[in-house]
Design an enzyme around this catalytic site. Structure first.
Site, PDB file in Angstrom:
ATOM      1  N   THR A  11       0.726  -1.331   0.037  1.00 13.50           N
ATOM      2  CA  THR A  11       0.076   0.071  -0.065  1.00 13.50           C
ATOM      3  C   THR A  11       0.676   1.387   0.042  1.00 13.50           C
ATOM      4  O   THR A  11       0.329   2.354  -0.150  1.00 13.50           O
ATOM      5  CB  THR A  11      -1.000   0.005   1.263  1.00 13.50           C
ATOM      6  OG1 THR A  11      -0.053  -0.231   2.377  1.00 13.50           O
ATOM      7  CG2 THR A  11      -1.797  -1.194   1.203  1.00 13.50           C
ATOM      8  N   GLY A  12       2.152   1.001   0.085  1.00 13.40           N
ATOM      9  CA  GLY A  12       3.160   2.481   0.191  1.00 13.40           C
ATOM     10  C   GLY A  12       3.312   2.838  -1.322  1.00 13.40           C
ATOM     11  O   GLY A  12       2.763   2.101  -2.233  1.00 13.40           O
ATOM     12  N   VAL A  14       6.066   2.840  -2.981  1.00 11.51           N
ATOM     13  CA  VAL A  14       6.832   2.013  -3.903  1.00 11.51           C
ATOM     14  C   VAL A  14       6.194   0.700  -4.002  1.00 11.51           C
ATOM     15  O   VAL A  14       6.300   0.117  -5.126  1.00 11.51           O
ATOM     16  CB  VAL A  14       8.276   1.629  -3.030  1.00 11.51           C
ATOM     17  CG1 VAL A  14       8.954   0.687  -3.716  1.00 11.51           C
ATOM     18  CG2 VAL A  14       9.067   2.786  -3.028  1.00 11.51           C
ATOM     19  N   ARG A  39      -2.753  -2.271   9.867  1.00  9.32           N
ATOM     20  CA  ARG A  39      -3.541  -0.911   9.470  1.00  9.32           C
ATOM     21  C   ARG A  39      -4.212  -1.244   8.022  1.00  9.32           C
ATOM     22  O   ARG A  39      -5.157  -0.573   7.938  1.00  9.32           O
ATOM     23  CB  ARG A  39      -2.650   0.214   9.512  1.00  9.32           C
ATOM     24  CG  ARG A  39      -2.286   0.525  10.847  1.00  9.32           C
ATOM     25  CD  ARG A  39      -1.851   2.022  10.858  1.00  9.32           C
ATOM     26  NE  ARG A  39      -0.710   2.250   9.998  1.00  9.32           N
ATOM     27  CZ  ARG A  39       0.414   1.812   9.979  1.00  9.32           C
ATOM     28  NH1 ARG A  39       1.051   1.263  11.026  1.00  9.32           N
ATOM     29  NH2 ARG A  39       1.225   2.294   9.062  1.00  9.32           N
ATOM     30  N   SER A  40      -3.577  -1.643   7.033  1.00  7.60           N
ATOM     31  CA  SER A  40      -3.941  -1.787   5.821  1.00  7.60           C
ATOM     32  C   SER A  40      -4.755  -3.226   5.383  1.00  7.60           C
ATOM     33  O   SER A  40      -5.263  -3.235   4.238  1.00  7.60           O
ATOM     34  CB  SER A  40      -2.661  -1.494   4.781  1.00  7.60           C
ATOM     35  OG  SER A  40      -2.320  -0.348   5.202  1.00  7.60           O
ATOM     36  N   CYS A 128      18.075   4.883  -3.184  1.00 11.23           N
ATOM     37  CA  CYS A 128      17.858   5.395  -4.558  1.00 11.23           C
ATOM     38  C   CYS A 128      18.772   6.214  -5.012  1.00 11.23           C
ATOM     39  O   CYS A 128      19.061   6.359  -6.409  1.00 11.23           O
ATOM     40  CB  CYS A 128      16.410   6.187  -4.205  1.00 11.23           C
ATOM     41  SG  CYS A 128      16.580   7.426  -2.958  1.00 11.23           S
ATOM     42  N   GLY A 159      11.366  10.582  -1.591  1.00 10.38           N
ATOM     43  CA  GLY A 159      12.434   9.643  -0.944  1.00 10.38           C
ATOM     44  C   GLY A 159      11.895   9.461   0.491  1.00 10.38           C
ATOM     45  O   GLY A 159      12.089   8.513   1.038  1.00 10.38           O
ATOM     46  N   HIS A 241      15.067  12.574  -8.247  1.00  7.10           N
ATOM     47  CA  HIS A 241      16.228  13.229  -7.509  1.00  7.10           C
ATOM     48  C   HIS A 241      17.298  13.689  -8.568  1.00  7.10           C
ATOM     49  O   HIS A 241      17.284  13.205  -9.701  1.00  7.10           O
ATOM     50  CB  HIS A 241      16.946  12.214  -6.852  1.00  7.10           C
ATOM     51  CG  HIS A 241      16.586  11.524  -5.653  1.00  7.10           C
ATOM     52  ND1 HIS A 241      15.140  12.142  -5.245  1.00  7.10           N
ATOM     53  CD2 HIS A 241      16.859  10.598  -4.661  1.00  7.10           C
ATOM     54  CE1 HIS A 241      14.696  11.395  -3.973  1.00  7.10           C
ATOM     55  NE2 HIS A 241      15.613  10.538  -3.749  1.00  7.10           N
ATOM     56  N   GLN A 316      13.034   8.611  -8.359  1.00  8.11           N
ATOM     57  CA  GLN A 316      13.400   8.075  -7.181  1.00  8.11           C
ATOM     58  C   GLN A 316      12.571   6.849  -6.853  1.00  8.11           C
ATOM     59  O   GLN A 316      13.018   5.801  -6.410  1.00  8.11           O
ATOM     60  CB  GLN A 316      13.403   9.072  -6.239  1.00  8.11           C
ATOM     61  CG  GLN A 316      13.818   8.469  -4.765  1.00  8.11           C
ATOM     62  CD  GLN A 316      12.473   7.747  -4.176  1.00  8.11           C
ATOM     63  OE1 GLN A 316      11.299   8.381  -4.326  1.00  8.11           O
ATOM     64  NE2 GLN A 316      12.740   6.814  -3.159  1.00  8.11           N
TER      65      GLN A 316
END
Length: 333
Positions: A11-12, A14, A39-40, A128, A159, A241, A316
């Site tokens: 869920t993030g 990345v 939580r997810s 990264c 980042g 970046h 990134q």
């Protein structure tokens, strides 16, 4: 043979990029598990037209999993990656947990793909900023060994994950409306501002991000003799970046030779139009696989025509994280 996949930290920012890249590159798989924190758990994610339910990641999540892509933070990688390996999976980990472990390969596929075969169950994805620097520097280093690198980074808020991007957007709206910027993810205001990278300062005065670039580059290049110094800065850019890289080579080298080497290098695109003052920008690299290079010029402070300056830009979240990991997984096939 088709592989069973697991995405840890799905869920993030990345984790979501993992899914997008797996779909775009038509990665072959038999099954896929969507894993995240409690939580997810229970959230629904649609991937390739199929709805999946996010499961809480536990030590029992990896039965029958062949490849696990991790982007759940260093602590959770240390907690759950060994369980995944014990269950028979190969872990490609995006955190810093295992990068400097001598038993764990640290891989940029354009640089050292042969290291993948040395894995004992875990393969580390580099930082990264390290990846973005290494992709263009490596083909130059192969042709003419680099003696010294001076790197200054201009690092996007991505980042720091989705929370970093949200904070930039929220603060920008607030400041433009005459309100006070609220700092939650970052210690200092990031909207209309920049500051030294938000990682811990070590006893030598360098922060963790700077030392990651030094130590990881030496490991990936398998060259402990390169002198490297870095200054890492956080800037108010959502993704991609930027890095100013000054290289000192063993032998003389010209900007034209550098352009020729980079024009044929895997994962590199050159934008170097002096006449129109057109060089790589974050908006060029956002959402793109390649690392972009420009401002290719001789460093006149280095004697005997052995110095070159570069301006390097890379996404990134993409090449700096998710794409690099998926490329490693593709090599595992």
């Amino acid at each position: 043979m088709l592989k069973n996949l697991a995405i840890a930290g799905v869920t993030g920012a990345v984790g979501q990029e993992f899914l997008e890249i797996l779909e775009q590159r038509d990665f072959p798989f038999k099954s896929i598990k969507m894993l995240a924190s409690s939580r997810s758990a229970g959230k629904k994610i649609t991937f390739k037209g199929v709805e999946y339910t996010v499961e809480e990641m536990t030590e029992n999540s990896f039965n029958d999993v062949d490849i696990a892509l991790f982007s759940a933070g260093g602590g959770r990688s240390k907690q759950f990656a060994p369980a995944a390996v014990k269950a028979g999976a190969i872990v490609v980990d995006n955190s810093s947990a295992f990068r400097m472990d001598p038993e764990v390969p640290l891989v940029v596929p354009e640089v050292n793909p042969e290291a993948i075969a040395e894995n004992k169950g875990i393969i580390a994805n580099p930082n990264c900023s390290t990846i973005i620097a290494n992709v263009p520097v490596w083909p130059l280093h192969k042709a003419n060994p680099v003696k010294r690198m001076i790197v200054s980074t201009y690092q996007a808020v991505s980042g720091a994950g989705q929370a970093g991007m949200t904070e930039l957007f929220d603060q920008t709206r607030d400041v433009l409306a005459g309100k006070e910027a609220v700092c939650e993810k970052f210690q200092y205001q990031i909207a209309f501002n920049l500051f030294s990278h938000d990682s811990k300062i070590g006893p030598n005065g360098y922060n963790e991000e700077e030392m990651k670039m030094v130590n990881e580059t030496r490991k990936i290049f398998n060259c402990q003799d390169i002198a490297i110094t870095c200054t890492c800065v956080r800037v108010p850019v959502p993704r991609a970046h930027c890095e100013s890289i000054a290289l000192e080579f063993t032998e003389p080298i010209t900007p034209d030779e550098v352009r020729q080497l980079l024009s044929g290098a895997a994962g590199v695109s050159v934008i170097d139009d002096r006449q129109n003052n057109r060089f790589p920008m974050p908006i060029d690299a956002t959402g793109k696989d390649d690392v972009f290079v420009g401002r290719i010029r001789e460093d006149e402070s280095v004697p005997a025509h052995r110095g070159i300056n570069l301006w390097v830009v890379g996404d990134q979240i993409r090449k700096g994280a998710a794409l690099n990991a998926v490329q490693i997984a593709e090599k595992l096939l």
